[in-house]
Design an enzyme around this catalytic site. Structure first.
Site, short mmCIF file in Angstrom:
data_model
loop_
_atom_site.label_atom_id
_atom_site.label_comp_id
_atom_site.label_asym_id
_atom_site.label_seq_id
_atom_site.Cartn_x
_atom_site.Cartn_y
_atom_site.Cartn_z
N SER A 1 3.22 -5.07 20.07
CA SER A 1 3.65 -6.64 20.48
C SER A 1 3.88 -7.41 19.24
O SER A 1 2.98 -7.14 18.11
CB SER A 1 2.60 -7.34 21.19
OG SER A 1 2.57 -8.45 21.58
N TYR B 1 -6.90 -9.37 22.85
CA TYR B 1 -5.70 -8.68 23.32
C TYR B 1 -5.06 -8.28 22.12
O TYR B 1 -4.50 -7.09 21.66
CB TYR B 1 -4.80 -9.49 24.32
CG TYR B 1 -3.38 -8.77 24.29
CD1 TYR B 1 -3.36 -7.49 25.20
CD2 TYR B 1 -2.42 -9.31 23.94
CE1 TYR B 1 -1.87 -6.95 25.19
CE2 TYR B 1 -1.02 -8.85 23.94
CZ TYR B 1 -1.03 -7.46 24.74
OH TYR B 1 0.20 -6.95 24.66
N LYS C 1 -4.16 -4.61 20.05
CA LYS C 1 -2.83 -4.13 19.82
C LYS C 1 -3.00 -3.77 18.25
O LYS C 1 -2.21 -2.91 17.78
CB LYS C 1 -1.88 -4.99 20.14
CG LYS C 1 -1.48 -5.12 21.54
CD LYS C 1 -0.66 -4.03 22.19
CE LYS C 1 -0.87 -3.86 23.59
NZ LYS C 1 -0.39 -2.48 24.18
#
Ligand code: NAD
Ligand code: UFG
Length: 385
Positions: free
Chosen positions: A175, A199, A203
């Site tokens: 991402s 989050y 990643k």
């Protein structure tokens, strides 16, 4: 046609009838194939015929389901592993209607090592694309352990199962969140990485795990794809973004305003240092994004070389510009109110897409009007069942 996928070492497909935890799509599911634009009515070549298959973890989700369609269109087959924690149960039926062929789905958790071993034993898997993850940045602040468990535990379990099965080709869903607050715009892949929430941490940690694993054994060929802001839906309007909970992202929220479920869009700040004061992002049509996966996979197969690329358009749109585009799609002006800035937001994030173009030949083709029109077609069709 794409080059054939090499088979996992020494694996043979076995029959699937009656196996617990697997559901072949049943077809139909209330979806009328004749009503699907672009549906060929012909059967699509399946892995049973080819004996070669791509495993899609999280393949019933938003990006995974569109990638399933793109893989089939490119002549690959795919098997889905999904626990349906963030996907509707009728997605496999809808994929059958779109592709005109059976869809093989394993319902279960990507952290389940026994299930993964069974999937690799029962299918001649040549590569995996790992979509399955928890993805709500705000929720991750409340539940960091869940995010660490699913996102890091899922990747680790998959990598171990792949190594065990002799399958060393992996495409990973990363991402633009790994760029944190970008210092250089548009953002190149070489920009420094960081994170602003659990989050984003997962990643970045997954990228670092993949770097370590890739460096440990030359058989690995790993693609790290950094998505910018995927929006829109398949041209059939049968699959699209379908949040199971609150719509945290811009376009799903605007869709609910258009449907009359919400009174107005809350624009999170109009005092950002951007052209109209609202946040600017690089929105990419999910069908373009799905095609990027097929091209990345093709590059892995053709060269055996790992790569990390941005998947974006290189063009930024503000919140108000996206709201105007969605209003055009719906045919009336959608209301908004200005709300305070959202914690953790940044003013502008736009991809430098040149590496994906040079390495993979990938260029996003669809513009914001197509993104919004296809989203609206999907959500309004979904509202009507
Ligand atoms: P999604 O939630 O629609 O898809 C994820 C799928 O994984 C869902 O179908 C869900 O049911 C499944 N899943 C979740 N946990 C699982 C588990 N433990 N075991 C098996 N299946 C599980 O999300 P998406 O938008 O399609 O995102 C796919 C990937 O792309 C994710 O890794 C996400 O972090 C990443 N990504 C998404 C965006 C975005 O804006 N949508 C942006 C950048 C990166
Ligand atoms: N926005 C609003 N109102 C809303 C929702 C969003 O004004 O109700 C604004 C945001 O402030 C931002 C823009 O719309 O300026 C886009 O917001 P999104 O939440 O749709 O997307 P983000 O770029 O903030 O984040 C998304 C994912 C992240 C991911 C990132 C990059 O949520 O997890 O894209 O891939 F990291």
């Amino acid at each position: 046609p794409p080059p054939p996928l090499p088979l996992a070492r020494g694996r043979r497909r076995r029959g699937r009838a009656g196996r617990r935890g697997i559901s072949g799509g049943t077809g139909g599911g209330g979806v009328d194939p004749a009503a699907v634009p672009g549906h060929s009515g012909r059967g699509t070549r399946t892995g049973d015929a080819m004996g070669q298959t791509v495993l899609l973890t999280g393949g019933a989700g938003y990006i995974g389901s569109h990638t399933f369609v793109a893989l089939r269109a490119a002549g690959h087959d795919a098997v889905i592993l999904d626990n349906f924690s963030n996907a509707r149960g009728d997605v496999p039926d809808r994929l059958e209607v779109i592709t005109g062929a059976p869809v093989r789905v394993y319902r279960g958790d990507v952290r389940d090592a026994a299930l993964l071993a069974r999937i690799f034993a029962e299918n001649a898997i040549g590569a995996a694309i790992h979509f399955a993850a928890l993805k709500a940045a705000g929720e991750s602040v409340e539940k960091p352990l869940d995010y660490i468990d699913v996102n890091l535990g899922g990747l680790t379990a998959l990598l171990k199962a792949m190594r065990e099965a002799g399958c060393f080709r992996l495409v990973f869903s990363s991402s633009a969140t790994v760029y944190g607050t970008p210092e250089v715009l548009p953002v190149p892949e070489t920009a420094p990485r960081g994170y602003a929430n659990p989050y984003g941490f997962t990643k970045l940690a997954c990228e670092q795990i993949l770097e370590q694993v890739g460096a440990s054994d030359p058989r690995w060929a790993i693609a790290t794809l950094r998505y910018f802001n995927p929006v829109g839906a398949h041209a059939s309007a049968l699959i699209g973004e379908d949040p199971q909970d609150f719509p945290n992202n811009l376009v799903p929220f605007v869709a609910e305003v258009a449907l009359g479920k919400r009174a107005a869009l809350n624009v999170f700040g109009d005092d950002w240092p951007t052209r109209d004061g609202t946040g600017v992002r690089d929105y990419i049509h999910v069908e373009d994004l799905a095609r990027g996966h097929v091209m990345s996979l093709g590059h892995l197969i053709a060269t055996g070389q790992s790569h990390t690329v941005n998947l974006g358009t290189g063009r930024g749109y503000s919140v108000l510009e996206m709201l105007a585009a969605y209003s055009r799609a719906v045919g009336r002006e959608l209301p908004h109110v200005v709300a305070p800035r959202r914690a953790g937001d940044v003013a502008e994030v736009v991809a430098d897409p040149s590496k994906a173009a040079a390495l993979l030949g990938f260029r996003a083709e669809k513009g914001v009007d197509e993104m919004c029109a296809s989203s609206w077609a999907f959500v309004s069709r979904r509202r009507n069942g």
